[in-house]
Design a protein around this motif. Structure first.
Motif, PDB file in Angstrom:
ATOM      1  N   THR A 289    -107.910  -5.350  76.500  1.00 32.32           N
ATOM      2  CA  THR A 289    -109.230  -4.748  76.704  1.00 32.32           C
ATOM      3  C   THR A 289    -110.121  -5.214  75.560  1.00 32.32           C
ATOM      4  OG1 THR A 289    -108.761  -2.786  75.352  1.00 32.32           O
ATOM      5  CG2 THR A 289    -108.153  -2.679  77.696  1.00 32.32           C
ATOM      6  N   GLU A 290    -111.397  -4.999  75.716  1.00 31.41           N
ATOM      7  CA  GLU A 290    -112.309  -5.382  74.639  1.00 31.41           C
ATOM      8  C   GLU A 290    -111.982  -4.634  73.353  1.00 31.41           C
ATOM      9  OE1 GLU A 290    -116.405  -5.167  75.591  1.00 31.41           O
ATOM     10  OE2 GLU A 290    -116.312  -6.688  77.171  1.00 31.41           O
ATOM     11  N   GLU A 291    -111.424  -3.462  73.479  1.00 30.70           N
ATOM     12  CA  GLU A 291    -111.124  -2.642  72.316  1.00 30.70           C
ATOM     13  C   GLU A 291    -109.879  -3.121  71.567  1.00 30.70           C
ATOM     14  OE1 GLU A 291    -111.935  -1.327  75.368  1.00 30.70           O
ATOM     15  OE2 GLU A 291    -113.985  -0.960  74.667  1.00 30.70           O
ATOM     16  N   ASN A 292    -108.839  -3.536  72.307  1.00 36.80           N
ATOM     17  CA  ASN A 292    -107.578  -3.846  71.611  1.00 36.80           C
ATOM     18  C   ASN A 292    -107.372  -5.328  71.311  1.00 36.80           C
ATOM     19  OD1 ASN A 292    -106.721  -5.076  73.984  1.00 36.80           O
ATOM     20  ND2 ASN A 292    -105.235  -3.491  74.519  1.00 36.80           N
ATOM     21  N   VAL A 293    -108.231  -6.193  71.841  1.00 34.96           N
ATOM     22  CA  VAL A 293    -107.949  -7.619  71.708  1.00 34.96           C
ATOM     23  C   VAL A 293    -108.627  -8.264  70.503  1.00 34.96           C
ATOM     24  CG1 VAL A 293    -109.835  -8.562  73.133  1.00 34.96           C
ATOM     25  CG2 VAL A 293    -107.600  -9.695  73.118  1.00 34.96           C
ATOM     26  N   SER A 294    -109.744  -7.756  70.070  1.00 30.61           N
ATOM     27  CA  SER A 294    -110.525  -8.459  69.048  1.00 30.61           C
ATOM     28  C   SER A 294    -109.824  -8.511  67.689  1.00 30.61           C
ATOM     29  CB  SER A 294    -111.907  -7.825  68.902  1.00 30.61           C
ATOM     30  OG  SER A 294    -111.799  -6.476  68.496  1.00 30.61           O
ATOM     31  N   ASP A 295    -109.026  -7.504  67.363  1.00 32.77           N
ATOM     32  CA  ASP A 295    -108.341  -7.525  66.075  1.00 32.77           C
ATOM     33  C   ASP A 295    -106.865  -7.912  66.202  1.00 32.77           C
ATOM     34  OD1 ASP A 295    -107.574  -5.221  67.375  1.00 32.77           O
ATOM     35  OD2 ASP A 295    -107.540  -3.983  65.551  1.00 32.77           O
ATOM     36  N   ALA A 296    -106.481  -8.438  67.357  1.00 36.28           N
ATOM     37  CA  ALA A 296    -105.103  -8.904  67.555  1.00 36.28           C
ATOM     38  C   ALA A 296    -104.917 -10.266  66.874  1.00 36.28           C
ATOM     39  CB  ALA A 296    -104.782  -9.002  69.040  1.00 36.28           C
ATOM     40  N   ASP A 297    -103.666 -10.557  66.539  1.00 38.43           N
ATOM     41  CA  ASP A 297    -103.324 -11.851  65.934  1.00 38.43           C
ATOM     42  C   ASP A 297    -102.792 -12.840  66.969  1.00 38.43           C
ATOM     43  OD1 ASP A 297    -103.685 -10.901  63.135  1.00 38.43           O
ATOM     44  OD2 ASP A 297    -101.986  -9.616  63.670  1.00 38.43           O
ATOM     45  N   VAL A 298    -102.135 -12.289  67.986  1.00 38.15           N
ATOM     46  CA  VAL A 298    -101.486 -13.121  68.997  1.00 38.15           C
ATOM     47  C   VAL A 298    -101.865 -12.609  70.384  1.00 38.15           C
ATOM     48  CG1 VAL A 298     -99.302 -14.022  69.890  1.00 38.15           C
ATOM     49  CG2 VAL A 298     -99.535 -13.510  67.441  1.00 38.15           C
ATOM     50  N   LEU A 299    -102.269 -13.533  71.251  1.00 39.69           N
ATOM     51  CA  LEU A 299    -102.561 -13.205  72.648  1.00 39.69           C
ATOM     52  C   LEU A 299    -101.576 -13.967  73.525  1.00 39.69           C
ATOM     53  CD1 LEU A 299    -104.436 -11.836  74.746  1.00 39.69           C
ATOM     54  CD2 LEU A 299    -105.861 -13.903  74.672  1.00 39.69           C
ATOM     55  N   ILE A 300    -100.786 -13.244  74.290  1.00 41.83           N
ATOM     56  CA  ILE A 300     -99.809 -13.867  75.190  1.00 41.83           C
ATOM     57  C   ILE A 300    -100.378 -13.862  76.604  1.00 41.83           C
ATOM     58  CG2 ILE A 300     -97.499 -13.732  76.171  1.00 41.83           C
ATOM     59  CD1 ILE A 300     -96.558 -12.451  73.590  1.00 41.83           C
ATOM     60  N   ILE A 301    -100.466 -15.038  77.198  1.00 41.45           N
ATOM     61  CA  ILE A 301    -100.999 -15.173  78.560  1.00 41.45           C
ATOM     62  C   ILE A 301     -99.848 -14.952  79.533  1.00 41.45           C
ATOM     63  CG2 ILE A 301    -102.327 -16.613  80.129  1.00 41.45           C
ATOM     64  CD1 ILE A 301    -103.764 -15.832  77.494  1.00 41.45           C
ATOM     65  N   ASP A 302     -99.808 -13.786  80.139  1.00 38.91           N
ATOM     66  CA  ASP A 302     -98.702 -13.419  81.026  1.00 38.91           C
ATOM     67  C   ASP A 302     -99.110 -13.474  82.490  1.00 38.91           C
ATOM     68  OD1 ASP A 302    -100.433 -11.294  80.756  1.00 38.91           O
ATOM     69  OD2 ASP A 302     -98.877  -9.757  80.600  1.00 38.91           O
ATOM     70  N   CYS A 303     -99.917 -14.475  82.839  1.00 37.62           N
ATOM     71  CA  CYS A 303    -100.319 -14.716  84.235  1.00 37.62           C
ATOM     72  C   CYS A 303    -100.617 -16.203  84.373  1.00 37.62           C
ATOM     73  CB  CYS A 303    -101.537 -13.873  84.617  1.00 37.62           C
ATOM     74  SG  CYS A 303    -102.950 -14.087  83.530  1.00 37.62           S
ATOM     75  N   PHE A 304    -100.706 -16.664  85.614  1.00 41.34           N
ATOM     76  CA  PHE A 304    -100.902 -18.090  85.879  1.00 41.34           C
ATOM     77  C   PHE A 304    -102.377 -18.411  86.120  1.00 41.34           C
ATOM     78  CE2 PHE A 304     -96.441 -17.527  87.287  1.00 41.34           C
ATOM     79  CZ  PHE A 304     -95.850 -18.495  86.479  1.00 41.34           C
ATOM     80  N   GLY A 305    -102.713 -19.685  85.975  1.00 41.17           N
ATOM     81  CA  GLY A 305    -104.013 -20.187  86.392  1.00 41.17           C
ATOM     82  C   GLY A 305    -105.089 -20.235  85.330  1.00 41.17           C
ATOM     83  N   LEU A 306    -104.757 -19.887  84.088  1.00 37.06           N
ATOM     84  CA  LEU A 306    -105.783 -19.818  83.052  1.00 37.06           C
ATOM     85  C   LEU A 306    -105.667 -20.898  81.980  1.00 37.06           C
ATOM     86  CD1 LEU A 306    -105.933 -15.959  82.383  1.00 37.06           C
ATOM     87  CD2 LEU A 306    -107.344 -17.314  83.945  1.00 37.06           C
ATOM     88  N   LEU A 307    -104.516 -21.553  81.886  1.00 36.24           N
ATOM     89  CA  LEU A 307    -104.245 -22.411  80.738  1.00 36.24           C
ATOM     90  C   LEU A 307    -105.285 -23.505  80.529  1.00 36.24           C
ATOM     91  CD1 LEU A 307    -102.528 -23.276  78.370  1.00 36.24           C
ATOM     92  CD2 LEU A 307    -101.056 -24.534  79.964  1.00 36.24           C
ATOM     93  N   SER A 308    -105.671 -24.197  81.610  1.00 34.50           N
ATOM     94  CA  SER A 308    -106.618 -25.309  81.451  1.00 34.50           C
ATOM     95  C   SER A 308    -107.947 -24.836  80.880  1.00 34.50           C
ATOM     96  CB  SER A 308    -106.835 -26.020  82.790  1.00 34.50           C
ATOM     97  OG  SER A 308    -107.317 -25.122  83.768  1.00 34.50           O
ATOM     98  N   SER A 309    -108.357 -23.612  81.192  1.00 38.04           N
ATOM     99  CA  SER A 309    -109.588 -23.059  80.624  1.00 38.04           C
ATOM    100  C   SER A 309    -109.367 -22.511  79.214  1.00 38.04           C
ATOM    101  CB  SER A 309    -110.134 -21.946  81.527  1.00 38.04           C
ATOM    102  OG  SER A 309    -110.527 -22.443  82.785  1.00 38.04           O
ATOM    103  N   ILE A 310    -108.172 -22.020  78.935  1.00 38.07           N
ATOM    104  CA  ILE A 310    -107.875 -21.457  77.618  1.00 38.07           C
ATOM    105  C   ILE A 310    -107.894 -22.533  76.537  1.00 38.07           C
ATOM    106  CG2 ILE A 310    -105.941 -20.513  76.258  1.00 38.07           C
ATOM    107  CD1 ILE A 310    -105.468 -18.615  78.649  1.00 38.07           C
TER     108      ILE A 310
END
Length: 411
Positions: A289-310
């Motif tokens: 969420t906007e609240e929990n992601v901004s101060d995170a150190d690691v973001l794990i992409i646990d779904c398909f279809g986003l890598l090329s944009s990431i």
């Protein structure tokens, strides 16, 4: 002998389909293919047939499909896959009129399939050399093109014991190969109609770049609007041996944000990744969420279809698979003007070798070699930016295969 092997494979898939879900999908798809064609083929339409083994080959053929669709709408497109990993992902692709599995290459299957569809032209992508289908197409004087194909001396076609099967190559009207070595090898066995055009994947990744998505949660994670934000490392299509190397480094360094898009998205693998991360705040994309992601150190992409944009959000990329069967798609990262790291199993991947040669790609052997590279990137921003520019320029310089192919095909 070839037909005996094909019938044996067909029998093997049939039996194994009772115990393996992937093979069950393949078996059912092959059984349904002719029925689907009979239902959907328009008798008066002209079909161009594209065959891709799996998803990677489809991506190589896709620029051709879409350019023909745009410039020659009078043709219908038939797209076939051999593997479920291609068909199941792209069965709803809107660029083709009919999408099916391709039945195993027995004489009976090939005859039934081609009696129904009767294509006016066929494109087989990269390594597809189906003896019965190709001989029937040749007998019917249907032009058949091999696209983005690449040949090596150790392939069966160039061995004394493979001369019989090698005759299948004479069924092609023309080869559009990736390099001069492939053209020379074909010439040595009497095949002269080969043209070096490069790899259509370079065109495809440029298309993907143009169509990339904005990802607000990723932008929030990297703090895109903050002037002195941390650098971002993107690990794409990673496996456990890759993760053990780069996570060992990032557990000790806090000056980077880390995005991990693993190749296998399953709970066991995700738990394995989490067990390797020490003293960092980790958020999974599907729980961000906007609240929990901004101060995170690691973001794990646990779904398909986003890598090329990431990849767009990274400063340095790592592409996995180089400690296993082989690296995944380095071009999707390189197109975004950033240096690309990968493991040692890259020798049969021309694009990785090209990046290494030019200075936009870097080979990693272990934790120590990874640390040395990452420290260099962190300490010398100009070096990092220069390597990234080289990677992007490499992709740009080798684009254009699609236009070369279509300018040498009579449509």
């Amino acid at each position: 002998m070839y037909n005996i092997i094909m019938y044996a494979i067909q029998l093997g898939i049939s039996i194994s389909s009772f115990f393996n879900e992937k093979l069950h999908k393949m078996w059912r798809g092959e059984q349904d293919a002719v029925r689907i064609l009979r239902e959907k083929v328009e008798p008066d339409a002209q079909y161009i047939w594209f065959h891709a083994a799996s998803l990677g080959e489809f991506e190589q053929g896709r620029p051709l499909i879409e350019q023909i669709r745009k410039d020659h709408p009078q043709y219908k497109i038939l797209l076939t896959f051999f593997s479920p990993s291609g068909y199941e992902v792209r069965k709803n692709y809107e660029g083709a009129d009919i999408i099916t599995y391709l039945p195993i290459d027995t004489m009976g299957n090939a005859r039934k399939f081609l009696r129904v569809v009767r294509p006016v032209m066929a494109f087989f992508i990269k390594y597809e050399f189906w003896y019965n289908y190709l001989h029937i197409l040749q007998h019917r004087s249907v032009p058949v093109y091999s696209v983005s194909s690449i040949f090596r001396p150790d392939q069966i076609f160039f061995k004394w014991y493979g001369r019989g099967y090698g005759r299948v190559l004479k069924c092609f009207s023309r080869f559009f190969v990736q390099n001069e070595e492939s053209k020379d090898l074909l010439s040595k066995i009497g095949i002269k109609d080969a043209m070096v055009v490069g790899d259509t994947r370079f065109d495809r990744v440029l298309q993907i770049k143009e169509a990339s998505k904005q990802l607000p949660l990723v932008e929030k994670f990297i703090n895109i609007d903050v002037a002195d934000r941390k650098k971002v490392f993107v690990a794409g299509s990673s496996w456990q041996p890759d993760e053990e190397i780069f996570l060992k480094y990032f557990n000790k360094h806090k000056e980077w944000k880390l995005i991990i898009a693993p190749h296998v998205i399953g709970e066991d693998h995700l738990k394995s990744i989490l067990s390797l991360i020490k003293e960092k705040k980790v958020v999974r994309y599907t729980q961000a969420t906007e609240e929990n992601v901004s101060d995170a150190d690691v973001l794990i992409i646990d779904c398909f279809g986003l890598l090329s944009s990431i990849y767009h959000y990274g400063d340095v990329a790592y592409v996995g698979g180089g400690f296993g069967v082989g690296i995944h798609n380095v071009l999707e990262a390189a197109v975004w003007d950033m240096p690309v790291l990968f493991g040692p199993n890259n020798k049969h991947f021309a694009e990785a070798q090209g990046l290494l040669h030019d200075g936009g790609g870097f080979e990693v052997f272990d934790s120590e070699s990874f640390s040395l590279l990452m420290n260099h990137f962190a300490e010398d921003e100009e070096f990092c930016a220069t390597c990234g520019s080289i990677a992007g320029a490499y992709v740009e310089s080798l684009a254009g295969a699609t236009n070369k192919i279509l300018s040498n095909v009579k449509l």
